[in-house]
Design an enzyme around this catalytic site. Structure first.
Site, mmCIF file in Angstrom:
data_model
loop_
_atom_site.group_PDB
_atom_site.id
_atom_site.type_symbol
_atom_site.label_atom_id
_atom_site.label_comp_id
_atom_site.label_asym_id
_atom_site.label_seq_id
_atom_site.Cartn_x
_atom_site.Cartn_y
_atom_site.Cartn_z
ATOM 1 C CB SER A 16 -0.906 -0.001 1.236
ATOM 2 O OG SER A 16 -0.132 -0.140 2.413
ATOM 3 C CB SER A 45 -11.911 25.713 -29.471
ATOM 4 O OG SER A 45 -11.668 25.010 -30.670
ATOM 5 C CE1 TYR A 48 -6.562 -4.139 7.843
ATOM 6 C CE2 TYR A 48 -5.669 -6.282 7.271
ATOM 7 C CZ TYR A 48 -5.754 -4.932 7.053
ATOM 8 O OH TYR A 48 -5.048 -4.349 6.029
ATOM 9 C CG ASN A 61 -15.352 25.948 -24.738
ATOM 10 O OD1 ASN A 61 -16.339 26.467 -25.245
ATOM 11 N ND2 ASN A 61 -14.392 25.371 -25.441
ATOM 12 C CG ASN A 83 -4.728 -5.667 11.691
ATOM 13 O OD1 ASN A 83 -4.006 -5.515 10.702
ATOM 14 N ND2 ASN A 83 -5.210 -6.835 12.056
ATOM 15 C CB THR A 88 -40.500 23.871 -11.774
ATOM 16 O OG1 THR A 88 -41.560 24.291 -12.620
ATOM 17 C CG2 THR A 88 -40.535 24.663 -10.471
ATOM 18 C CG HIS A 89 -40.946 20.529 -14.707
ATOM 19 N ND1 HIS A 89 -41.069 19.192 -14.401
ATOM 20 C CD2 HIS A 89 -41.800 21.185 -13.865
ATOM 21 C CE1 HIS A 89 -41.976 19.036 -13.434
ATOM 22 N NE2 HIS A 89 -42.418 20.241 -13.090
ATOM 23 C CD GLN A 131 -2.545 -2.716 1.410
ATOM 24 O OE1 GLN A 131 -1.998 -3.037 2.446
ATOM 25 N NE2 GLN A 131 -2.106 -3.106 0.238
HETATM 26 N N1 ARG Z 1 -1.258 -1.677 4.792
HETATM 27 C C1 ARG Z 1 -2.286 -2.252 5.591
HETATM 28 C C2 ARG Z 1 -3.624 -1.512 5.339
HETATM 29 O O1 ARG Z 1 -3.615 -0.494 4.780
HETATM 30 C C3 ARG Z 1 -1.933 -2.179 7.019
HETATM 31 C C4 ARG Z 1 -2.495 -3.277 7.866
HETATM 32 C C5 ARG Z 1 -1.870 -4.572 7.511
HETATM 33 N N2 ARG Z 1 -2.411 -5.615 8.325
HETATM 34 C C6 ARG Z 1 -2.323 -6.924 8.016
HETATM 35 N N3 ARG Z 1 -2.879 -7.755 8.823
HETATM 36 N N4 ARG Z 1 -1.739 -7.327 6.909
HETATM 37 O O2 ARG Z 1 -4.652 -1.987 5.729
#
Ligand code: ARG
Length: 494
Positions: free
Chosen positions: A25, A279, A319, A287, A112, A157-158, A324
Site C-alpha cells: 500500500s 478551442s 481485519y 468554454n 491493524n 421548474t422542469h 487496504q
Molecule cells: N497496509 C495495511 C492496510 O492499509 C496495514 C495493515 C496490515 N495488516 C495486516 N494484517 N496485513 O490496511
C-alpha cells in the site's frame, strides 16, 4: 533487498517485483506517513509510562522517531518491497537503532490498529480543511446574494420559466445546501476522531497498556471501545465519503447551472477567463471547462464512495486486507472534493452576473400567472382551483389580457369577471414581476426585505460555524504540539 522485519520470520522465498507492488500500500501510505510517526511516538510514550518498555529503550526510540518528525522520513522507508509504510519505518528503526531497541517498538500492537489510527488522524485534518473551504464557498455565495438582492431572474421548474425570483434567493438555496454539508461533515468528525489504538490485531494485548492515554496524547476525543470493532470498521470513512458525495452532488448541480448560464442562449453570467478554456480550432470559443470538470469530479467522488461501500460490505470480522484497497478510494474522494469546492469558491467570487439579461427573462413564459390567479382569489373570492383553471385556459389561448381572461372565465364558470369589475389595471399590477416578489414574505422567501434579513442570519451562522471549527482545529494542534514537546522532554531525560 530491504530487511523485511515483518515477513522474514514466517515466509520464505523470493517474490516477484509485480507481486510486491501488488501487495504493497506504499503509494497511498505517503498520505499517512506523517501520522504514523505521531502514532509511533504516542505508542512508545504509553509503553514507557506503563513500564512495559524501560526508559532507556523508550528514549532511544523517541529520539529516532523525533528525528523522522523533524527531518522527514527517508525514501528507503517508502520502498514498495515493504508491504506498507509501517513495515518500512520499523525496518528503518531496526536498521539505525539495532534490533534490541528498534525491535521493541511494535510490542502490544498490530498494523491493524496502527493503520486505522493513521487514517483517522489524516482524515480529521482533511475534514478540517474541507470545512474551512466550505466556509469560503458559503461566504462567496452570501456575497453574491448580498450584491443581488434586487436582481430579479426567472426561477425554473422542469427547466421551464416558472415564477420570478432573485439571484440572491437562488444563491441562498445553495448556501443552505452547503451549510448542511458542513453540518454532516462536522457530525462525521466526531466519529472519525476516536482512537482504535490498543486493539492490536483485534483482541487487544496482554501487556498492561493504557488505551485512554494514547488516545488523549493524539488528540482523539476517546477510544473505540470494542477492540474488534476498532480494527474492522471503516464506517467512519464510508460516512465521510457519503457526505462528500452528497456535497459534490450540490457542487455538480451548481456547475451545471453555471454551464447553462454561460451559454449564448442564456447569458446570465460571465466566468473569469482564468476558469475557462478555449478551442484549438475555433478561435472565438470560451468554454466553462472548470465547471464541467467539477461536474465530472462529482461522479469520481461517488465512484470512490461506491468502491468503499462495496469493499466493506462482504467482509467477515475482523481485519481483512481488502480494507487496504478502501483507503486510496478515501483519499481520492477527499482530494477531488477539496479541490473542486476550493476552486468553485474562487470561480463564484470572480463571476460577473448580468442583471439586465436576468430581468429580461424574469417575466417570460407568463411567469406571474400564479399571482394573477391569487389576485382573482383575493379580490373575487374564487376558489383557488377555479382561478387556476381560468388563468390556465387563458394561457392556453395565448393571452392573459382582460378579454382573454374574461372569455376563459365564461368558458370555465359560465360567468364574466369583467362584469364583476375586473380591470386591465388590476391584471397589470398582478402580473408585475417586482410586485410579485415583494409579496413573497414568508420565511425563506425571495422578497428583497426577507432576503436581506436571511443573509444577515446566514452570516451569523457561518461565523459561529467557523468559530466552532477553529476551536476544534486548535485543540487538535495543541494536542499534537504537547505530544511532541513531551516526547522531546522524555528523550532528553535519559
Ligand atoms: N497496509 C495495511 C492496510 O492499509 C496495514 C495493515 C496490515 N495488516 C495486516 N494484517 N496485513 O490496511
Amino acid at each position: 533487498m530491504p530487511n523485511d522485519v515483518v515477513r522474514r520470520g514466517r515466509l520464505a522465498g523470493e517474490r516477484s517485483g509485480e507481486m510486491m507492488h501488488f501487495l504493497s500500500s506504499m503509494m497511498a501510505d505517503r498520505h499517512i506517513a506523517d501520522a504514523d510517526i505521531l502514532v509511533d511516538i504516542a505508542h512508545v510514550m504509553m509503553l514507557a509510562k506503563q513500564r512495559i518498555l524501560d526508559s532507556e529503550t523508550a528514549c532511544g526510540l523517541l529520539s529516532a522517531l523525533l528525528a523522522l518528525y523533524d527531518d522527514g522520513i527517508p525514501e528507503s522507508a517508502f520502498d514498495d518491497r515493504f508491504e506498507d509504510v509501517h513495515a518500512g519505518i520499523e525496518a528503518h528503526l531496526v536498521a539505525t537503532l539495532g534490533e534490541d531497541v528498534g525491535g521493541r517498538m511494535h510490542m502490544g500492537r498490530s498494523r491493524n490498529d496502527e493503520v486505522a489510527a493513521c487514517i483517522r488522524i489524516r482524515l480529521r485534518e482533511d475534514l478540517l480543511r474541507q470545512l474551512a473551504i466550505l466556509g469560503r464557498l458559503r461566504e462567496a455565495l452570501l456575497a453574491i446574494a448580498d450584491e443581488h438582492r434586487e436582481t430579479v431572474m426567472p426561477g425554473f421548474t422542469h427547466l421551464q420559466h416558472a415564477q420570478p425570483t432573485t439571484l440572491a434567493h437562488h444563491m441562498l438555496a445553495y448556501e443552505q445546501m452547503f451549510s448542511r454539508d458542513a453540518a454532516r461533515l462536522t457530525g462525521a468528525f466526531a466519529r472519525v476522531n476516536c482512537s482504535p489504538l490498543g486493539a492490536a490485531a483485534f483482541a487487544s494485548t496482554g501487556y498492561p497498556i493504557n488505551r485512554e492515554y494514547t488516545a488523549s496524547l493524539l488528540g482523539f476525543d476517546g477510544v473505540i471501545e470494542n477492540t474488534m470493532d476498532a480494527v474492522a470498521s471503516r464506517d467512519f470513512a464510508l460516512e465521510v465519503l457519503a457526505d462528500l458525495a452528497i456535497m459534490m452532488t450540490g457542487v455538480s448541480r451548481l456547475c451545471e447551472e453555471l454551464v447553462l448560464w454561460t451559454s449564448s442562449f442564456v447569458r446570465f453570467v460571465t466566468l473569469d477567463d482564468s476558469f475557462c478554456s478555449t478551442s484549438s480550432i475555433m478561435p472565438q470559443k470560451k468554454n466553462p471547462d472548470t465547471a464541467e470538470i467539477m461536474r465530472a469530479k462529482a461522479a469520481s467522488v461517488l465512484g470512490a464512495c461506491t468502491a468503499a461501500f462495496t469493499t466493506v460490505k462482504g467482509l467477515p470480522m475482523s481485519y481483512n486486507r481488502d480494507l487496504q484497497e478502501l483507503t486510496p478510494a478515501l483519499w481520492r474522494g477527499v482530494r477531488d472534493a477539496k479541490q473542486s469546492t476550493s476552486l468553485l469558491a474562487g470561480m463564484l467570487a470572480t463571476a460577473t452576473f448580468d442583471p439586465v439579461r436576468m430581468e429580461e427573462e424574469a417575466g417570460k413564459g407568463l411567469s406571474t400567472a400564479t399571482d394573477l390567479a391569487d389576485m382573482l382569489v383575493r379580490t373575487y373570492d374564487l376558489p383557488f382551483r377555479t382561478a387556476h383553471s381560468i388563468v390556465g385556459r387563458a394561457a392556453r389561448n395565448g393571452s392573459l389580457a382582460l378579454s382573454a381572461l374574461d372569455d376563459a372565465a365564461v368558458e370555465i364558470t359560465g360567468s364574466s369577471l369583467s362584469k364583476r369589475g375586473l380591470t386591465d389595471e388590476e391584471i397589470r399590477v398582478a402580473l408585475d414581476v417586482r410586485k410579485s416578489l415583494d409579496q413573497k414574505k414568508a420565511t425563506g422567501s425571495p422578497a428583497p426585505a426577507i432576503v436581506r434579513a436571511a443573509i444577515e442570519e446566514r452570516r451569523t451562522k457561518l461565523a459561529a460555524d467557523r468559530e466552532a471549527q477553529e476551536r476544534v482545529a486548535e485543540s487538535v494542534r495543541e494536542s499534537i504540539g504537547a505530544l511532541i514537546r513531551d516526547a522531546r522532554r522524555i528523550s532528553r531525560e535519559q
